[in-house]
Write a protein that holds these residues in place. Structure first.
Motif, PDB file in Angstrom:
ATOM      1  N   LEU A  98       6.315 -21.759-105.103  1.00  0.00           N
ATOM      2  CA  LEU A  98       5.546 -21.380-103.913  1.00  0.00           C
ATOM      3  C   LEU A  98       4.144 -20.897-104.280  1.00  0.00           C
ATOM      4  CD1 LEU A  98       8.266 -19.504-101.821  1.00  0.00           C
ATOM      5  CD2 LEU A  98       7.313 -21.766-101.385  1.00  0.00           C
ATOM      6  N   ARG A  99       3.991 -20.276-105.481  1.00  0.00           N
ATOM      7  CA  ARG A  99       2.672 -19.783-105.877  1.00  0.00           C
ATOM      8  C   ARG A  99       1.694 -20.925-106.124  1.00  0.00           C
ATOM      9  NH1 ARG A  99       2.009 -14.513-107.666  1.00  0.00           N
ATOM     10  NH2 ARG A  99       3.893 -13.223-107.568  1.00  0.00           N
ATOM     11  N   GLY A 100       2.209 -22.085-106.481  1.00  0.00           N
ATOM     12  CA  GLY A 100       1.318 -23.169-106.835  1.00  0.00           C
ATOM     13  C   GLY A 100       1.090 -24.186-105.751  1.00  0.00           C
ATOM     14  N   ILE A 101       1.678 -23.940-104.572  1.00  0.00           N
ATOM     15  CA  ILE A 101       1.497 -24.927-103.501  1.00  0.00           C
ATOM     16  C   ILE A 101       0.047 -24.932-103.042  1.00  0.00           C
ATOM     17  CG2 ILE A 101       2.058 -25.510-101.107  1.00  0.00           C
ATOM     18  CD1 ILE A 101       4.889 -24.637-101.624  1.00  0.00           C
ATOM     19  N   ASP A 102      -0.562 -26.098-103.101  1.00  0.00           N
ATOM     20  CA  ASP A 102      -1.945 -26.281-102.639  1.00  0.00           C
ATOM     21  C   ASP A 102      -1.886 -26.793-101.200  1.00  0.00           C
ATOM     22  OD1 ASP A 102      -4.557 -26.836-102.176  1.00  0.00           O
ATOM     23  OD2 ASP A 102      -4.687 -28.508-103.606  1.00  0.00           O
ATOM     24  N   THR A 103      -2.441 -26.034-100.266  1.00  0.00           N
ATOM     25  CA  THR A 103      -2.367 -26.424 -98.857  1.00  0.00           C
ATOM     26  C   THR A 103      -3.563 -27.253 -98.437  1.00  0.00           C
ATOM     27  OG1 THR A 103      -3.304 -24.284 -98.294  1.00  0.00           O
ATOM     28  CG2 THR A 103      -0.909 -24.492 -98.181  1.00  0.00           C
ATOM     29  N   SER A 104      -4.061 -28.055 -99.344  1.00  0.00           N
ATOM     30  CA  SER A 104      -5.132 -28.985 -98.988  1.00  0.00           C
ATOM     31  C   SER A 104      -4.547 -30.164 -98.229  1.00  0.00           C
ATOM     32  CB  SER A 104      -5.841 -29.484-100.256  1.00  0.00           C
ATOM     33  OG  SER A 104      -4.919 -30.206-101.065  1.00  0.00           O
ATOM     34  N   PRO A 105      -5.357 -30.896 -97.487  1.00  0.00           N
ATOM     35  CA  PRO A 105      -4.851 -32.016 -96.685  1.00  0.00           C
ATOM     36  C   PRO A 105      -4.088 -33.049 -97.508  1.00  0.00           C
ATOM     37  CG  PRO A 105      -7.088 -31.479 -96.034  1.00  0.00           C
ATOM     38  CD  PRO A 105      -6.803 -30.656 -97.250  1.00  0.00           C
ATOM     39  N   GLU A 106      -4.438 -33.197 -98.788  1.00  0.00           N
ATOM     40  CA  GLU A 106      -3.762 -34.203 -99.599  1.00  0.00           C
ATOM     41  C   GLU A 106      -2.296 -33.862 -99.831  1.00  0.00           C
ATOM     42  OE1 GLU A 106      -6.536 -32.671-100.424  1.00  0.00           O
ATOM     43  OE2 GLU A 106      -8.037 -34.279-100.153  1.00  0.00           O
ATOM     44  N   VAL A 107      -1.963 -32.598 -99.738  1.00  0.00           N
ATOM     45  CA  VAL A 107      -0.593 -32.149-100.010  1.00  0.00           C
ATOM     46  C   VAL A 107       0.319 -32.326 -98.802  1.00  0.00           C
ATOM     47  CG1 VAL A 107       0.804 -30.128-100.652  1.00  0.00           C
ATOM     48  CG2 VAL A 107      -1.419 -30.513-101.730  1.00  0.00           C
ATOM     49  N   GLU A 108      -0.237 -32.430 -97.598  1.00  0.00           N
ATOM     50  CA  GLU A 108       0.566 -32.391 -96.380  1.00  0.00           C
ATOM     51  C   GLU A 108       1.728 -33.374 -96.373  1.00  0.00           C
ATOM     52  OE1 GLU A 108       0.040 -31.947 -91.560  1.00  0.00           O
ATOM     53  OE2 GLU A 108      -1.711 -32.338 -92.804  1.00  0.00           O
ATOM     54  N   PRO A 109       1.571 -34.627 -96.846  1.00  0.00           N
ATOM     55  CA  PRO A 109       2.722 -35.535 -96.817  1.00  0.00           C
ATOM     56  C   PRO A 109       3.904 -35.024 -97.646  1.00  0.00           C
ATOM     57  CG  PRO A 109       0.704 -36.774 -97.114  1.00  0.00           C
ATOM     58  CD  PRO A 109       0.342 -35.328 -97.280  1.00  0.00           C
ATOM     59  N   ARG A 110       3.619 -34.219 -98.697  1.00  0.00           N
ATOM     60  CA  ARG A 110       4.689 -33.738 -99.565  1.00  0.00           C
ATOM     61  C   ARG A 110       5.037 -32.274 -99.286  1.00  0.00           C
ATOM     62  NH1 ARG A 110       3.135 -33.035-104.478  1.00  0.00           N
ATOM     63  NH2 ARG A 110       0.886 -33.124-104.092  1.00  0.00           N
ATOM     64  N   LEU A 111       4.422 -31.692 -98.244  1.00  0.00           N
ATOM     65  CA  LEU A 111       4.558 -30.243 -98.027  1.00  0.00           C
ATOM     66  C   LEU A 111       6.002 -29.823 -97.805  1.00  0.00           C
ATOM     67  CD1 LEU A 111       3.252 -27.464 -97.655  1.00  0.00           C
ATOM     68  CD2 LEU A 111       2.907 -28.028 -95.242  1.00  0.00           C
ATOM     69  N   ARG A 112       6.742 -30.533 -96.990  1.00  0.00           N
ATOM     70  CA  ARG A 112       8.107 -30.123 -96.651  1.00  0.00           C
ATOM     71  C   ARG A 112       8.994 -30.081 -97.894  1.00  0.00           C
ATOM     72  NH1 ARG A 112      10.355 -32.860 -91.473  1.00  0.00           N
ATOM     73  NH2 ARG A 112       8.638 -31.593 -90.674  1.00  0.00           N
ATOM     74  N   ALA A 113       8.835 -31.111 -98.756  1.00  0.00           N
ATOM     75  CA  ALA A 113       9.650 -31.136 -99.979  1.00  0.00           C
ATOM     76  C   ALA A 113       9.287 -29.980-100.897  1.00  0.00           C
ATOM     77  CB  ALA A 113       9.453 -32.476-100.698  1.00  0.00           C
ATOM     78  N   LEU A 114       7.981 -29.663-100.986  1.00  0.00           N
ATOM     79  CA  LEU A 114       7.552 -28.553-101.825  1.00  0.00           C
ATOM     80  C   LEU A 114       8.085 -27.211-101.291  1.00  0.00           C
ATOM     81  CD1 LEU A 114       3.848 -29.647-102.432  1.00  0.00           C
ATOM     82  CD2 LEU A 114       5.718 -29.678-104.107  1.00  0.00           C
ATOM     83  N   LEU A 115       8.033 -27.066 -99.957  1.00  0.00           N
ATOM     84  CA  LEU A 115       8.548 -25.832 -99.348  1.00  0.00           C
ATOM     85  C   LEU A 115      10.043 -25.680 -99.619  1.00  0.00           C
ATOM     86  CD1 LEU A 115       6.714 -25.929 -95.902  1.00  0.00           C
ATOM     87  CD2 LEU A 115       6.308 -24.282 -97.739  1.00  0.00           C
ATOM     88  N   GLN A 116      10.760 -26.769 -99.485  1.00  0.00           N
ATOM     89  CA  GLN A 116      12.198 -26.706 -99.707  1.00  0.00           C
ATOM     90  C   GLN A 116      12.508 -26.290-101.139  1.00  0.00           C
ATOM     91  OE1 GLN A 116      14.303 -30.280 -98.800  1.00  0.00           O
ATOM     92  NE2 GLN A 116      16.243 -29.536 -99.612  1.00  0.00           N
ATOM     93  N   ARG A 117      11.813 -26.883-102.097  1.00  0.00           N
ATOM     94  CA  ARG A 117      12.061 -26.544-103.494  1.00  0.00           C
ATOM     95  C   ARG A 117      11.677 -25.092-103.774  1.00  0.00           C
ATOM     96  NH1 ARG A 117       8.887 -30.873-106.807  1.00  0.00           N
ATOM     97  NH2 ARG A 117       9.524 -29.484-108.528  1.00  0.00           N
ATOM     98  N   GLY A 118      10.534 -24.670-103.211  1.00  0.00           N
ATOM     99  CA  GLY A 118      10.082 -23.312-103.465  1.00  0.00           C
ATOM    100  C   GLY A 118      10.997 -22.262-102.851  1.00  0.00           C
ATOM    101  N   PHE A 119      11.371 -22.439-101.588  1.00  0.00           N
ATOM    102  CA  PHE A 119      12.236 -21.448-100.919  1.00  0.00           C
ATOM    103  C   PHE A 119      13.649 -21.464-101.493  1.00  0.00           C
ATOM    104  CE2 PHE A 119       8.931 -21.260 -97.649  1.00  0.00           C
ATOM    105  CZ  PHE A 119       8.969 -19.933 -97.304  1.00  0.00           C
TER     106      PHE A 119
END
Length: 868
Positions: A98-119
């Motif tokens: 979660l500390r390394g998630i970049d909330t730039s527009p390029e990340v949005e397609p992969r955001l849900r998967a990153l959130l799931q892994r982080g949480f």
């Protein structure tokens, strides 16, 4: 660095200094927070954030409070705010994704998967309290739903103004969700009172509760205005707060169809889909959904259907705007809502809608149809009519009648004001009586009947009752249907008029007509009223054999709620009292009367109640107490309209009976003198003549009734006993035996015992012995109506002086000072007085002394004595 909350929720907002604890609601939040998702939904200022802050201060699982703002409307920005809040609360381990998630527009397609892994990688469960979640976009709801389905160790508590995707049935079926609705957040009356006391403004609580219906923000704002002195009065403070609330409502109201829809539905406390479609057309469903999303109200399950409820405070403000902006639509919208209310049988609210637009014609039409439902509970419909323009009421005498009947029944106005109300209704009725259809004639005659009875003109009421019976026969089937709520009650009122004009047979016919209506046409309360009057007629006639099973069955029968002690059940309680008197149980009779205590001052039956109270004292051998109670009861009704001549005769004969039992036959004869031609008084006159030794006269008065075919068991039994005693005194043994045997047969057949009290005991015993009839068992338990005098009323001069002083004081020290003796001497005098008068208290002593002429003025030193 932000403070790390090791044991609970971090960054909980500061609470106001003056706050109601709301312990039960906080405990509910704690229970509901056990769900992976808890949604607390309410309009702005409804108290959801305060409630959650109260809960968060006591919650022991780790978490963070994140207050969202309008920037959270962007998905990436929302999650940036959430992750930053978790980092500030030190809920995210150093190595967490979660500390390394970049909330730039390029990340949005992969955001849900990153959130799931982080949480999912969090080392311990975390609670996220997201305030103002309505600022978040729909995509965020999908993210939250995805996380919760993935079994990540996270719980969400959301405070929102709107219904969102997370409350969709499909979403709630997949994720265990708790929801707290706006209605749950409203402050209760006791909570508003407690809050007002904290602000040292306890007197303001009731008015604030009425005005804001528990909406937290305006409630607190009003109390703050008062505490800080910004407003001088509660009304001023409320008006200032309304200004803010009105601004909020005005901001909602543009020229869109949605805004117009909100204005129209504001007349309704509960909006069904059918009503919404009628006033909002094909877009009604969309408008309701938007209103819920906007936090303006919520859905609840009503009578067989879902209903949308605007918040009461918002609804009131919207309704004001409807009246101001679209006055031409108000009547149409209220009539539409009233029609739906009629279908739902919410008749009082229906009446309020018609009253709000001064539609007297509609009120009259529905009063005829739903009379029984509208007059209960008492006073409500009359209160609604009080909001109608007086000029409109004057055009509808039936509505005027409801008002004066309510004022009469509740004793709310004096005789002059009541007379004016009755005169107005009577004048309007006579002006319209010659016109209109049979249905109108029936309705108007009922107004006239009520006016005549209320004003004490029972002779005129009798003629009107006869006209009503004729008018009933001219009604068509359609008329009967239009009057279906009124007709059963109308027959009961006709019957009551006959009862008070001493026509019991016609009263029974009218009651039978009322009860002929099927269960779908007569309400349970109207049926109770009719049946209880039947019981009363049977009891007054003296047919206990028929009465007893009816009363027993009535006690077991299903009745309207809280029927005992009601006005409609008065006849039943009087009948039970009459039954108790046949067993010489005065206490049981009074218990039945006590159930009618709240009505006794205003009910038309008061003369019957007064008579039964008198008879209860008589069967207990205390006629002097009965005389005092009877006089007090009559005095208590001196400022009420007069009762009928028949009822006045009943009260007079009751007094004569008591005087006779108190061994004062000459005074009894004086009391009865004005009733020389009243048939109902003949038997008591015969008893008085018998006591005076005028045997021939007594026989002449009693014999016609004794041998008549009248269905009056008690009166006939008493008359037969008078005939028996008179015949025995005159040496007519055969006639005496025939009369007493006939009296005994009547009493056995009809379950009577009280007629034995009609004649002196020694005369009864003499007749029975001469007729060869054993009397010991027969008279067992029957009190002697006129026992031999045992009282020693030869009071000394000092005792008479003490008795006179008792009129002004009951204090021993004051009596001792006045008499110049010791307290013990006074106590000795009082014991002697009470013994001689056979009483046990100061009030009883004064009652007996007053009735028998023993009282003098307190300063009168003249000694008076009188033997018993």
């Amino acid at each position: 660095m932000p403070h790390r909350n090791v044991d609970g929720i971090a960054f909980v907002p500061r609470l106001p200094s003056l706050l109601v604890a709301r312990e039960e609601l906080v405990a509910r939040v704690e229970r509901e927070s056990g769900h992976p998702l808890l949604i607390v939904r309410g309009a702005a200022g409804s108290g959801k954030s305060t409630l959650l802050a109260l809960w968060a201060q006591q919650h022991h699982r780790r978490g963070v409070w994140i207050a969202l703002d309008r920037s959270a409307a962007d998905r990436l920005t929302f999650w940036r705010q959430v992750i930053d809040g978790m980092l500030d609360a030190e809920l995210v381990p150093t190595e967490s994704l979660l500390r390394g998630i970049d909330t730039s527009p390029e990340v949005e397609p992969r955001l849900r998967a990153l959130l799931q892994r982080g949480f999912s990688a969090l080392p311990e469960p975390v609670t996220l309290v997201l305030d103002d979640f309505h600022e978040a976009p729909d995509a965020v709801a999908d993210d939250v739903h995805w996380l919760l389905r993935s079994d990540a160790p996270v719980r969400f508590v959301l405070a929102t103004r709107r219904v969102g995707a997370l409350e969709e049935p499909d979403a709630m079926a997949r994720v265990d969700t708790g929801v707290m609705l706006p209605a749950d957040l409203a402050l209760g009356a006791s909570e508003v009172t407690a809050l007002a006391e904290l602000f040292t403004m306890p007197d303001a609580a009731a008015e604030i509760t009425r005005e804001f219906a528990g909406w937290a923000l305006p409630t607190r704002a009003t109390l703050l205005q008062l505490r800080d002195g910004t407003a001088a009065t509660v009304e001023d403070a409320i008006a200032r707060v309304h200004g803010v609330g009105d601004t909020f409502v005005v901001d909602l109201l543009d020229d869109s169809g949605y805004a117009q829809f909100l204005l129209r539905i504001s007349v309704a406390r509960r909006v069904t889909r059918a009503f919404a479609v009628e006033v909002g057309g094909t877009e009604a469903d969309d408008h309701l959904a938007r209103a819920e999303r906007d936090g303006l109200g919520t859905w609840s399950d009503g009578a067989g259907a879902s209903e949308f409820m605007l918040h009461p405070y918002l609804r009131a403000r919207l309704e004001e705007q409807l009246l101001a902006r679209r006055p031409g639509e108000v009547a149409e919208v209220r009539r539409a809502y009233a029609r739906e209310l009629e279908q739902r049988r919410d008749l009082m609210e229906m009446a309020r809608q018609y009253a709000a637009i001064n539609d007297g014609e509609a009120l009259t039409r529905h009063l005829r149809r739903y009379y029984a439902e509208l007059i209960f509970p008492p006073g409500v419909f009359a209160g609604i009519l009080a909001t109608v323009d007086e000029g409109e009421l004057r055009r509808h005498p039936e509505l005027l009648a409801i008002q004066f009947l309510d004022s009469y029944a509740r004793g709310r106005v004096g005789l002059p004001a009541l007379a004016r109300m009755v005169s107005l209704a009577t004048a309007v009725t006579f002006a319209r009586l010659g016109r209109g259809k049979p249905i109108d004639r029936v309705s108007l005659l009922l107004v006239l009947l009520a006016a005549q009875r209320v004003s004490g003109h029972f002779d005129q009421a009798l003629k009107t009752a006869d006209k009503l019976v004729t008018a009933f026969g001219l009604l068509s089937d359609d008329d009967r249907d239009a009057l279906r709520g009124l007709l059963p009650r109308a027959w009961v009122q006709v019957a009551t008029t006959y009862i008070y004009n001493e026509q019991p047979r016609r009263a029974e016919e009218a009651l039978a007509a009322a009860l002929d209506f099927g269960h779908d046409r007569i309400t349970p309360r109207a049926r109770l009223h009719a049946e209880s009057l039947q019981d009363l007629i049977i009891a007054m006639r003296g047919d206990i054999t028929t009465l007893a099973p009816r009363l027993d069955a009535a006690a077991e029968r299903e009745r309207p709620a809280e029927w005992r002690g009601s006005f409609s059940a008065a006849g039943y309680h009087l009948a039970e009292a009459y039954r108790a008197l046949e067993g010489f149980d005065g206490a049981a009779a009074r218990e039945q009367l006590d159930l009618l205590a709240e009505h006794e001052a205003t009910i038309e039956h008061w003369p019957l109640i007064a008579r039964v109270r008198a008879l209860a004292a008589l069967v207990e051998g205390r006629p002097y107490v009965g005389l005092q109670a009877l006089a007090e009861n009559i005095d208590a009704h001196a400022d009420r309209p007069p009762t009928s001549s028949s009822m006045m005769a009943l009260l007079t004969t009751s007094r004569a009976e008591l005087l006779l039992a108190d061994r004062q036959p000459h005074r009894a004869a004086e009391v009865l003198a004005p009733l020389r031609r009243v048939a109902a008084a003949q038997i008591v006159r015969a008893r008085v003549e018998l006591a005076l030794g005028n045997t021939d006269h007594a026989l002449g008065l009693a014999a016609p009734l004794a041998w008549s075919s009248e269905n009056l068991p008690r009166a006939k039994a008493e008359a037969l006993l008078v005939v028996a005693v008179a015949s025995h005194r005159l040496g007519q043994a055969t006639d005496a035996k025939a009369a007493v045997e006939r009296a005994m047969a009547l009493m056995t057949r009809y379950g009577l015992r009280r007629p034995w009290l009609a004649v002196p005991r020694h005369d009864v015993v003499a007749v029975l012995e001469a007729s060869g009839i054993p009397h010991q068992e027969l008279l067992d338990g029957v009190p002697d109506p006129s026992p031999a005098p045992t009282r020693d009323w030869s009071l000394t001069a000092t005792e008479l002086r003490v008795l006179a002083l008792l009129q002004t004081t009951g204090r021993i020290d004051e009596l001792a000072a006045e008499l110049g003796v010791s307290a013990n001497t006074v106590k000795s005098h009082l014991r002697q007085i009470y013994r001689k008068l056979e009483v046990g208290s100061r009030s009883e002593a004064l009652g007996v002394a007053g009735l028998h002429g023993l009282l003098t003025e307190p300063d009168d030193r003249v000694s008076r004595t009188r033997a018993g």
